[in-house]
Design a protein around this motif. Sequence first.
Motif, PDB file in Angstrom:
ATOM      1  N   GLU A 191      -5.867 -10.880  -2.084  1.00  0.00           N
ATOM      2  CA  GLU A 191      -4.770  -9.850  -2.503  1.00  0.00           C
ATOM      3  C   GLU A 191      -5.581  -8.984  -3.551  1.00  0.00           C
ATOM      4  O   GLU A 191      -6.509  -9.433  -4.312  1.00  0.00           O
ATOM      5  CB  GLU A 191      -3.661 -10.430  -3.289  1.00  0.00           C
ATOM      6  CG  GLU A 191      -2.806  -9.490  -3.979  1.00  0.00           C
ATOM      7  CD  GLU A 191      -1.357 -10.320  -4.545  1.00  0.00           C
ATOM      8  OE1 GLU A 191      -1.494 -11.315  -4.795  1.00  0.00           O
ATOM      9  OE2 GLU A 191      -0.658  -9.583  -4.843  1.00  0.00           O
ATOM     10  N   LYS A 245      -0.903  -0.660   8.105  1.00  0.00           N
ATOM     11  CA  LYS A 245      -1.902  -1.861   8.506  1.00  0.00           C
ATOM     12  C   LYS A 245      -3.265  -1.242   9.387  1.00  0.00           C
ATOM     13  O   LYS A 245      -2.851  -0.540  10.244  1.00  0.00           O
ATOM     14  CB  LYS A 245      -1.187  -3.019   9.271  1.00  0.00           C
ATOM     15  CG  LYS A 245      -2.129  -4.169   9.610  1.00  0.00           C
ATOM     16  CD  LYS A 245      -1.357  -5.199  10.308  1.00  0.00           C
ATOM     17  CE  LYS A 245      -2.026  -6.253  10.898  1.00  0.00           C
ATOM     18  NZ  LYS A 245      -3.429  -6.566  10.197  1.00  0.00           N
ATOM     19  N   ALA A 305      -2.841  -4.590  -2.532  1.00  0.00           N
ATOM     20  CA  ALA A 305      -2.738  -4.593  -0.807  1.00  0.00           C
ATOM     21  C   ALA A 305      -3.441  -5.891  -0.521  1.00  0.00           C
ATOM     22  O   ALA A 305      -4.098  -6.438  -1.373  1.00  0.00           O
ATOM     23  CB  ALA A 305      -3.557  -3.703  -0.301  1.00  0.00           C
ATOM     24  N   THR A 320       8.250  -3.156  -1.339  1.00  0.00           N
ATOM     25  CA  THR A 320       6.938  -3.235  -2.107  1.00  0.00           C
ATOM     26  C   THR A 320       7.286  -2.718  -3.574  1.00  0.00           C
ATOM     27  O   THR A 320       6.669  -3.352  -4.612  1.00  0.00           O
ATOM     28  CB  THR A 320       5.916  -2.427  -1.565  1.00  0.00           C
ATOM     29  OG1 THR A 320       6.124  -2.203  -0.094  1.00  0.00           O
ATOM     30  CG2 THR A 320       4.459  -3.252  -1.849  1.00  0.00           C
ATOM     31  N   ASP A 323      -3.626  -4.750   5.356  1.00  0.00           N
ATOM     32  CA  ASP A 323      -2.114  -4.528   5.550  1.00  0.00           C
ATOM     33  C   ASP A 323      -1.808  -3.248   4.933  1.00  0.00           C
ATOM     34  O   ASP A 323      -2.660  -2.591   3.760  1.00  0.00           O
ATOM     35  CB  ASP A 323      -1.373  -5.781   5.067  1.00  0.00           C
ATOM     36  CG  ASP A 323      -1.397  -6.795   5.710  1.00  0.00           C
ATOM     37  OD1 ASP A 323      -2.259  -6.872   6.886  1.00  0.00           O
ATOM     38  OD2 ASP A 323      -0.742  -7.864   5.483  1.00  0.00           O
ATOM     39  N   ARG A 336       0.907   6.393   1.564  1.00  0.00           N
ATOM     40  CA  ARG A 336       0.804   4.951   2.273  1.00  0.00           C
ATOM     41  C   ARG A 336      -0.180   5.096   3.434  1.00  0.00           C
ATOM     42  O   ARG A 336      -0.448   6.058   4.311  1.00  0.00           O
ATOM     43  CB  ARG A 336       2.272   4.895   2.720  1.00  0.00           C
ATOM     44  CG  ARG A 336       2.373   3.556   3.556  1.00  0.00           C
ATOM     45  CD  ARG A 336       3.765   3.172   4.102  1.00  0.00           C
ATOM     46  NE  ARG A 336       3.853   2.263   5.141  1.00  0.00           N
ATOM     47  CZ  ARG A 336       4.157   0.830   4.962  1.00  0.00           C
ATOM     48  NH1 ARG A 336       4.441   0.531   3.740  1.00  0.00           N
ATOM     49  NH2 ARG A 336       4.030   0.129   6.000  1.00  0.00           N
ATOM     50  N   ILE A 393      -0.881  -0.173   2.864  1.00  0.00           N
ATOM     51  CA  ILE A 393      -1.109  -0.125   1.256  1.00  0.00           C
ATOM     52  C   ILE A 393      -0.271   1.331   0.931  1.00  0.00           C
ATOM     53  O   ILE A 393       0.024   2.033   1.584  1.00  0.00           O
ATOM     54  CB  ILE A 393      -2.441   0.323   0.997  1.00  0.00           C
ATOM     55  CG1 ILE A 393      -3.375  -0.428   1.795  1.00  0.00           C
ATOM     56  CG2 ILE A 393      -2.823   0.636  -0.495  1.00  0.00           C
ATOM     57  CD1 ILE A 393      -4.940   0.140   1.436  1.00  0.00           C
ATOM     58  N   ASN A 394       0.566   0.814  -0.303  1.00  0.00           N
ATOM     59  CA  ASN A 394       1.582   1.990  -0.694  1.00  0.00           C
ATOM     60  C   ASN A 394       0.814   2.401  -1.941  1.00  0.00           C
ATOM     61  O   ASN A 394       0.612   1.486  -3.008  1.00  0.00           O
ATOM     62  CB  ASN A 394       2.865   1.577  -1.006  1.00  0.00           C
ATOM     63  CG  ASN A 394       3.504   1.002   0.270  1.00  0.00           C
ATOM     64  OD1 ASN A 394       3.988   1.931   1.191  1.00  0.00           O
ATOM     65  ND2 ASN A 394       3.869  -0.324   0.463  1.00  0.00           N
TER      66      ASN A 394
END
Lengths: 325, 325, 325
Positions: A252, B54, A273, B149, A221, B51, A223-224
Amino acid sequence: ANLIMRPDDANIVGNVHGGIILKMIEEAGCIVSTRHCNTQEGDRCLAVLARVEKTEFLSPMFIGEVAHVTADITYTSTHSLEVQVKVVAENILTGAKKLSNKAALWYVPCSLKNVDKIMEVPPIKYASAEQEEEGRKRYDAQKLERLETKARIEEVVPPQPNSEQHTVGFSQSSLIHLVGPSDCTLHDYVHGGVTMKLMDEVAGIVAARHCNTNIVTASVDAINFHRKIKKGCVLTVTGRLTFVSNKSMEIEVIVDATSLVEAEKGKYRAVSAFFTFISLDKGNKPLPVPVLKIEGEDEQRRFEEGNARYLQRKAKRMAAQGRPQ
Amino acid sequence: ANLIMRPDDANIVGNVHGGIILKMIEEAGCIVSTRHCNTQEGDRCLAVLARVEKTEFLSPMFIGEVAHVTADITYTSTHSLEVQVKVVAENILTGAKKLSNKAALWYVPCSLKNVDKIMEVPPIKYASAEQEEEGRKRYDAQKLERLETKARIEEVVPPQPNSEQHTVGFSQSSLIHLVGPSDCTLHDYVHGGVTMKLMDEVAGIVAARHCNTNIVTASVDAINFHRKIKKGCVLTVTGRLTFVSNKSMEIEVIVDATSLVEAEKGKYRAVSAFFTFISLDKGNKPLPVPVLKIEGEDEQRRFEEGNARYLQRKAKRMAAQGRPQ
Amino acid sequence: ANLIMRPDDANIVGNVHGGIILKMIEEAGCIVSTRHCNTQEGDRCLAVLARVEKTEFLSPMFIGEVAHVTADITYTSTHSLEVQVKVVAENILTGAKKLSNKAALWYVPCSLKNVDKIMEVPPIKYASAEQEEEGRKRYDAQKLERLETKARIEEVVPPQPNSEQHTVGFSQSSLIHLVGPSDCTLHDYVHGGVTMKLMDEVAGIVAARHCNTNIVTASVDAINFHRKIKKGCVLTVTGRLTFVSNKSMEIEVIVDATSLVEAEKGKYRAVSAFFTFISLDKGNKPLPVPVLKIEGEDEQRRFEEGNARYLQRKAKRMAAQGRPQ
């Protein structure tokens, strides 16, 4: 062997890690003793490390220095041999040399045909009877200590949580990674790709522990990266199962960064993530995944959130397949 | 970029780790966006990953295949840019190609003079107004999700033990390592040197956490390798302080091996040893070490045993110095 | 291939090691030629490096630069093919590009079913008859030289160590490398690029010991790979000064391969080559090189042979500069 010390072999101030030196010593010992044990008839064999005697680091080594490793066989018993290794660090710019390390290692030759078969060691010739006698004393002393440690090591209580199989706690894993120069950009900040590689590594171990099969990454998913991670930090990367469907696992992964030098002030959550893994059989076909045993409210809540993400991903995939791209 | 996938990039059955692919994707994204952001006047800058959208792994990649990575800039806002990356795996023996991965990454240009200064991004030209509009939608969507997030990530309770500084629990550390092909002998057993390197790494992190200074390995007590460790195992290496003198720290390091495939049956204590570290100032002179705060009877017992080993080592060193060598 | 140069790829002052560049070149050549040789019916095969033509390092590369490697097939004989490779270094901050390297490599396709079976090479189409004719001349010339080197290579005798500065013995160096899985092709044979990287590493140590300055690879004479090196071998790579001009050093590098398991029978001379290094000041300008102290007839003979090669190289370079390219 002569080896140049590289930036990745050392800490931020340029001292070569002791572990790098230990690895060189063992490689030299393995080569010398494997070569010796194959100078006779019979099965071809490899020398396997059985014991390292107490090792002193006499003076620090630095990046850019050349390490000289010399190894000699100094005693042979029927089934083992002692190798003494010396490491000298040379500054090739000034010519200065210093003794960095002296070590003694014991090896046992194992047959290449059958690893559990220990071969005989061809005897060496000693310069004098005293030399042989001293070797025998070292051999007896280490044998005694080996037996004592063996007894002690078994009784130590394992530090792992003894959780039940297929629970969240059972497969939860974490690794620590000391950020090195090759992990970093010119800015001295960690490349995002390096962090993602570590995250995938931990998620893969979690998935494999849950399934005991061959597992592969199916998706990640978004990712920041909220904060940059600086050189010299320690990363703690933790992975835990949040949700399991019939054929997939959601894991996770959380990355915390701590500065080793500035202590507590420097500790922060760097990235997190969700990774999805699937389990494959030998023909690379998906296998069913064992049901996840949920314990407590937090795990239940995370499972439901994971289920919602799973349904959302599925819906998006359906939509994407329906619409031309 | 075209890269041949090596044994070290893959698991035992030959599937390339997702993490290796993510790392290649990020490297390609970083090159393309750094190059773009430097095509203008002003400070030189580096593109920093903000970032990753996905990412799906569409088909597994194998050792020996060649990975082709292509990266294009698809959207620019004032201070960020989107890069789309495609990974194709080619079997150079059969000529077969398959799409392995598609990813979208967001980068932010940071000045090389001042890392906290975010630079402007030179705008790109779009093939059509629709294309630009779609890019803007992706930009808005990711911006919203980033903020969400960020809020969520802060509230997560850190999973680390909240021990007090200078206790045993505070500096205790462990790492997991998945044994790869390069860690192994021809027998498919882990080189002793690889295990020792990991042990030194953990011990070094424990020591640095206790002191917050530059630390180096001073010595390692004898290490016995009671059992061989096989390829495909996961090693858990744990280090904890047992004893601290005026100028040295003793750290016990324990290595447990677990087979990922055979589950519980395969778990065993592989090695354990005592490492001694010292703390150094900038001139490489020894520094005093913070006192260790002992909690509970077990820690007290281990501290006393450590003290006994410390006195014994000191006595041996004295004896060695007194006698001609 | 586009690759960012990392700290571990370079020496202390940031110049990328010639060996890293040689390794990239060989990897690109191997991909292109393996792909080409599999575009026909019959056994699947791998292209194995047989020879590298003389290679010039036209300008130094630095950490943080991006290396672009392009490879083209330029001639095919029945059982071998020539690949020309170009390396361009790009500074992604300034946009500056410079040609770092041009190389020509010869490959031979070996069947994956039976390594000793050499496959036929599918012919390429030439743009003109002249182009084909020039390729044929290069093919004939290298074939002749290969045979000559093969005769010469057997007679080299290992020299004696010596301690006086600026003698041949003073700077002579060797390293031992245990071939691991990541060094190998799918055949379990060592990649030619791995061998060249080790050779450059040793030559660099010899040069640094002689000068005590920052040194870089200036060129490599043609290298012939007479025998394949198998996984599990130990490589002994030895370098010694043969000739020194006012501003350059010629270093002969010899690679011997020994099977650890089959002892003496398995020992053979695998490769040998001449590397030319120059010494640089802090502004990357060439420095004068200390005079080489010659001892004995063998060293004198090698010095004279080196001098002849030096004059030949110089004449060729002059000729190349005089004629348009």
